[in-house]
Write a protein that holds these residues in place. Structure first.
Motif: not given
Length: 128
Positions: A70-72, A87-89
């Protein structure tokens, strides 16, 4: 990281739980299939990660795979025990997209109906 499939951009027919964090919906049929695949993996620490990556004939492809990380800045939504991570992107490319699972004589696999896709290639594996 376990690869599920590269899903073609096609139409989903059902709607699943309401999504609040990333705008991606997982149909009930797809959630059941993901749960079955997770049981086969024998691990309870995996999430379904949905991402958009450069590639394919039309510029972008979908990636669906199990991920323990689980990434920032990851956006997550739980669909009846299936955690879907984006993911954010990828969030803007997938806002409003619906993931379904088809199991017919003609086709078996995950499909993504994405209102943001302006077109796809002839093979159906990429979009722009």
């Amino acid at each position: 990281m376990t690869d599920i499939a590269t899903a073609p951009a096609t139409t989903a027919t059902e709607s699943g739980a309401d999504s609040k964090a990333h705008g991606v919906l997982l149909t009930d049929t797809a959630a059941v299939k993901v749960k079955n695949l997770l049981m086969q993996e024998g691990r309870d620490d995996l999430r379904l990660r949905v991402a958009v990556q450069p590639g394919g004939c039309s510029g972008l492809i979908y990636q669906l795979y199990f991920d323990e990380r689980l990434l920032d800045n990851d956006a997550t939504v739980d669909f009846d025990g299936v955690e879907v991570v984006v993911d954010k992107m990828s969030v803007p490319y997938l806002d409003g997209a619906s993931i379904d699972f088809e199991d017919t004589i003609q086709k078996q696999g995950f499909t993504i109906d994405n209102p943001n896709a302006q077109g796809s290639c002839a093979c159906g594996d990429s979009f722009h």
